[in-house]
Design a protein around this motif. Structure first.
Motif, PDB file in Angstrom:
ATOM      1  N   UNK A 100      30.859  26.418  36.370  1.00  0.00           N
ATOM      2  CA  UNK A 100      30.159  25.490  37.257  1.00  0.00           C
ATOM      3  C   UNK A 100      30.949  25.183  38.533  1.00  0.00           C
ATOM      4  N   UNK A 101      32.227  25.544  38.563  1.00  0.00           N
ATOM      5  CA  UNK A 101      33.057  25.277  39.734  1.00  0.00           C
ATOM      6  C   UNK A 101      32.761  26.295  40.835  1.00  0.00           C
ATOM      7  N   UNK A 102      33.318  26.049  42.016  1.00  0.00           N
ATOM      8  CA  UNK A 102      33.149  26.992  43.127  1.00  0.00           C
ATOM      9  C   UNK A 102      33.713  28.367  42.770  1.00  0.00           C
ATOM     10  N   UNK A 103      34.888  28.354  42.126  1.00  0.00           N
ATOM     11  CA  UNK A 103      35.492  29.626  41.730  1.00  0.00           C
ATOM     12  C   UNK A 103      34.619  30.343  40.709  1.00  0.00           C
ATOM     13  N   UNK A 104      34.048  29.575  39.784  1.00  0.00           N
ATOM     14  CA  UNK A 104      33.170  30.167  38.786  1.00  0.00           C
ATOM     15  C   UNK A 104      31.931  30.781  39.396  1.00  0.00           C
ATOM     16  N   UNK A 105      31.388  30.137  40.404  1.00  0.00           N
ATOM     17  CA  UNK A 105      30.220  30.680  41.082  1.00  0.00           C
ATOM     18  C   UNK A 105      30.571  31.957  41.851  1.00  0.00           C
ATOM     19  N   UNK A 106      31.770  31.973  42.427  1.00  0.00           N
ATOM     20  CA  UNK A 106      32.207  33.202  43.114  1.00  0.00           C
ATOM     21  C   UNK A 106      32.377  34.325  42.099  1.00  0.00           C
ATOM     22  N   UNK A 107      32.849  33.984  40.911  1.00  0.00           N
ATOM     23  CA  UNK A 107      32.985  34.985  39.842  1.00  0.00           C
ATOM     24  C   UNK A 107      31.617  35.569  39.481  1.00  0.00           C
ATOM     25  N   UNK A 108      30.633  34.703  39.323  1.00  0.00           N
ATOM     26  CA  UNK A 108      29.298  35.185  38.972  1.00  0.00           C
ATOM     27  C   UNK A 108      28.747  36.095  40.066  1.00  0.00           C
ATOM     28  N   UNK A 109      28.967  35.722  41.321  1.00  0.00           N
ATOM     29  CA  UNK A 109      28.508  36.565  42.420  1.00  0.00           C
ATOM     30  C   UNK A 109      29.241  37.902  42.413  1.00  0.00           C
ATOM     31  N   UNK A 110      30.544  37.867  42.134  1.00  0.00           N
ATOM     32  CA  UNK A 110      31.347  39.093  42.085  1.00  0.00           C
ATOM     33  C   UNK A 110      30.822  40.021  40.997  1.00  0.00           C
ATOM     34  N   UNK A 111      30.551  39.465  39.822  1.00  0.00           N
ATOM     35  CA  UNK A 111      30.046  40.277  38.716  1.00  0.00           C
ATOM     36  C   UNK A 111      28.646  40.795  39.017  1.00  0.00           C
ATOM     37  N   UNK A 112      27.812  39.973  39.638  1.00  0.00           N
ATOM     38  CA  UNK A 112      26.464  40.424  39.998  1.00  0.00           C
ATOM     39  C   UNK A 112      26.516  41.586  40.974  1.00  0.00           C
ATOM     40  N   UNK A 113      27.577  41.633  41.768  1.00  0.00           N
ATOM     41  CA  UNK A 113      27.736  42.715  42.742  1.00  0.00           C
ATOM     42  C   UNK A 113      28.332  43.958  42.103  1.00  0.00           C
ATOM     43  N   UNK A 114      29.432  43.785  41.358  1.00  0.00           N
ATOM     44  CA  UNK A 114      30.202  44.927  40.893  1.00  0.00           C
ATOM     45  C   UNK A 114      29.793  45.472  39.525  1.00  0.00           C
ATOM     46  N   UNK A 115      29.209  44.657  38.664  1.00  0.00           N
ATOM     47  CA  UNK A 115      28.815  45.184  37.359  1.00  0.00           C
ATOM     48  C   UNK A 115      27.772  46.290  37.478  1.00  0.00           C
ATOM     49  N   UNK A 116      26.703  46.111  38.286  1.00  0.00           N
ATOM     50  CA  UNK A 116      25.743  47.217  38.444  1.00  0.00           C
ATOM     51  C   UNK A 116      26.370  48.461  39.071  1.00  0.00           C
ATOM     52  N   UNK A 117      27.268  48.251  40.033  1.00  0.00           N
ATOM     53  CA  UNK A 117      27.934  49.397  40.669  1.00  0.00           C
ATOM     54  C   UNK A 117      28.734  50.184  39.644  1.00  0.00           C
ATOM     55  N   UNK A 118      29.488  49.452  38.794  1.00  0.00           N
ATOM     56  CA  UNK A 118      30.321  50.120  37.798  1.00  0.00           C
ATOM     57  C   UNK A 118      29.468  50.776  36.716  1.00  0.00           C
ATOM     58  N   UNK A 119      28.406  50.099  36.297  1.00  0.00           N
ATOM     59  CA  UNK A 119      27.522  50.683  35.282  1.00  0.00           C
ATOM     60  C   UNK A 119      26.902  51.981  35.787  1.00  0.00           C
ATOM     61  N   UNK A 120      26.525  51.999  37.058  1.00  0.00           N
ATOM     62  CA  UNK A 120      25.941  53.215  37.624  1.00  0.00           C
ATOM     63  C   UNK A 120      26.961  54.347  37.626  1.00  0.00           C
ATOM     64  N   UNK A 121      28.192  54.043  38.014  1.00  0.00           N
ATOM     65  CA  UNK A 121      29.218  55.083  38.024  1.00  0.00           C
ATOM     66  C   UNK A 121      29.468  55.611  36.622  1.00  0.00           C
ATOM     67  N   UNK A 122      29.431  54.744  35.624  1.00  0.00           N
ATOM     68  CA  UNK A 122      29.670  55.193  34.247  1.00  0.00           C
ATOM     69  C   UNK A 122      28.627  56.217  33.814  1.00  0.00           C
ATOM     70  N   UNK A 123      27.412  56.101  34.316  1.00  0.00           N
ATOM     71  CA  UNK A 123      26.408  57.112  33.972  1.00  0.00           C
ATOM     72  C   UNK A 123      26.753  58.453  34.608  1.00  0.00           C
ATOM     73  N   UNK A 124      27.275  58.417  35.832  1.00  0.00           N
ATOM     74  CA  UNK A 124      27.720  59.670  36.464  1.00  0.00           C
ATOM     75  C   UNK A 124      28.899  60.260  35.705  1.00  0.00           C
ATOM     76  N   UNK A 125      29.829  59.417  35.288  1.00  0.00           N
ATOM     77  CA  UNK A 125      30.978  59.906  34.525  1.00  0.00           C
ATOM     78  C   UNK A 125      30.525  60.556  33.217  1.00  0.00           C
TER      79      UNK A 125
END
Length: 215
Positions: free
Chosen positions: A51-76
């Protein structure tokens, strides 16, 4: 020692064993309760931190990078599957139906003692075939690129993203929120694919993946 004394000692030992078993069960139950309490405490702290500012930045970071990483894993996955398929095809072309197994060669030995101990002339045949199979496999697979080749910046970019992604997840699970914040606030590289890269003919699935994921 008299028989009654021996029986008395046996009774004491049985009683001691019973008490130790009970103590062991108590310790296991206490450990389970402590683990459960610790897990609930960590879950509560994580929920509060999110719920903190840092926590919200974490959620945004994961929303950005988790799909990117999942997509790369399919290529791998596609790339490694294609590399292995090509290498196995090369071994079959060299006369191997499958990777040599010692059990198959040992069965050729008629002498049961030699077969059991493994001291048999077919051991040399097996080792030579295994060496040739491995050399053929390696010669076919090693020239083929890994998935990182098809990412701009190559292995260094993939490694940075992979290491950071793992570090963020580990730090969050361990409750090291300061570390999480430091990781997600650090600069991250651009993650783009080399859609026009020359794909070896041995990796048709990779070429298809790049075509389908082109943006």
């Amino acid at each position: 020692m008299e028989e009654y004394e021996i029986n008395e000692l046996r009774g004491r030992l049985d009683n001691l064993e019973f008490r130790l078993n009970g103590l062991s069960a108590d310790i296991e139950e206490l450990t389970r309760r402590l683990d459960e309490s610790g897990r609930r405490d960590r879950d509560f702290q994580r929920a509060m931190w999110i719920q903190t500012d840092a926590g919200q930045r974490y959620r945004h970071w994961m929303d950005t990078w988790q799909p990117i990483w999942n997509e790369f894993l399919t290529l791998r996955e596609v790339t490694e599957r294609e590399r292995r398929r090509h290498a196995l095809e090369a071994t079959r072309a060299a006369g191997f139906e499958h990777k040599p197994k010692w059990e198959d060669y040992r069965a050729k030995e008629k002498n049961p003692i030699k077969r059991m101990l493994g001291f048999t002339p077919v051991r040399g045949e097996y080792e030579e075939d295994l060496r040739r199979w491995q050399e053929t496999y390696d010669a076919a697979i090693k020239p083929l690129p890994h998935a990182a080749f098809f990412v701009e910046g190559g292995r260094s970019v993939v490694k940075q993203v992979e290491d950071t992604h793992k570090a963020v997840k580990t730090a969050l699970e361990d409750g090291h929120y300061v570390t999480v914040t430091e990781l997600i606030d650090a600069p991250m590289p651009s993650f783009e694919y080399r859609y026009d890269a020359q794909v070896p003919d041995a990796l048709p699935g990779v070429a298809k993946w790049l075509r389908e994921h082109r943006k």
